[in-house]
Design a protein around this motif. Structure first.
Motif, PDB file in Angstrom:
ATOM      1  N   ASP A 118       0.853  -1.367   0.069  1.00 42.98           N
ATOM      2  CA  ASP A 118      -0.095  -0.102   0.080  1.00 42.98           C
ATOM      3  C   ASP A 118       0.918   1.221  -0.038  1.00 42.98           C
ATOM      4  N   GLU A 121       2.328   1.802  -3.190  1.00 39.23           N
ATOM      5  CA  GLU A 121       1.158   2.338  -4.268  1.00 39.23           C
ATOM      6  C   GLU A 121       0.780   3.671  -4.219  1.00 39.23           C
ATOM      7  N   HIS A 125       1.883   6.684  -7.200  1.00 37.94           N
ATOM      8  CA  HIS A 125       0.697   7.678  -7.803  1.00 37.94           C
ATOM      9  C   HIS A 125       1.116   9.070  -7.348  1.00 37.94           C
TER      10      HIS A 125
END
Length: 212
Positions: A118, A121, A125
């Motif tokens: 997580d 990620e 982004h």
């Protein structure tokens, strides 16, 4: 201290376990202290195993505890004592002195279910967005992560921080990011984190009544 390959310097503000997580006051002091220390330990562990994280800086008012978290890829600096955002700006300057090319990432340490997947990620982004970004907490009003270039770094943690970061022009990152959003301020949130799956240090520190 070694700077690993990557683009980001994660800044972890960590209070002394003796004063941290005061809102878990329903627990005995000894349990609360163990959990506060475990949350920070697990956060550091995740950061050091996340692709893209080159450096972790622990900003703390507890020199001895901070030293216990230091290791390869982890540096420590003293909290200047002017509040959370000032501590983060100080940590960003400290990281910039060590490795000027890294982008600072403010990450709260009370996310005991956080996974490297997580965190990676969210950083991917943010890298693609190329602008200040933040991650709202599970309640949607707070912030668990904020990142911007060094020159644009302007953390606005505190009450209503999600709105404050949004008003500053930062982009709220989408996607589930469930383990990154699940900060722990009370027993209900801690139980939710346990359901998601907490790190090894937190699992070992949990009172028997909260173990899955």
């Amino acid at each position: 201290m070694v700077v690993r390959p990557g683009s980001f310097a994660v800044l972890l503000p960590v209070k002394s376990p003796g004063s941290g997580k005061s809102r878990l006051s329903a627990l005995p002091d000894a349990d609360r202290r163990r959990l506060a220390a475990a949350f920070a330990t697990d956060a550091v562990s995740v950061c050091t195993t996340t692709p893209g994280v080159a450096l972790v800086v622990v900003v703390s008012d507890d020199e001895a505890f901070a030293a216990s978290l230091a290791g390869e890829g982890v540096a420590t600096c003293a909290d200047p004592g002017a509040g959370l955002n000032a501590a983060l700006r100080h940590g960003a300057a400290f990281a910039h002195d060590l490795a000027p090319g890294l982008q600072p990432v403010a990450l709260l340490a009370d996310v005991p279910a956080l996974t490297a997947a997580d965190l990676a990620e969210a950083l991917d982004h943010a890298r693609a967005a190329g602008r200040p970004c933040f991650v709202t907490d599970a309640d949607g009003t707070g912030t668990t992560l904020y990142t911007a270039s060094y020159d644009a770094f302007d953390p606005r943690f505190g009450a209503g921080s999600a709105d404050a970061h949004r008003a500053s022009g930062a982009l709220p990152l989408t996607g589930s990011l469930a383990t990154l959003r699940r900060d722990v301020d009370d027993l209900a949130a801690l139980a939710d984190a346990v359901t998601l799956g907490v790190g090894a240090a937190t699992a070992a520190a949990l009172p028997a009544t909260l173990r899955a």
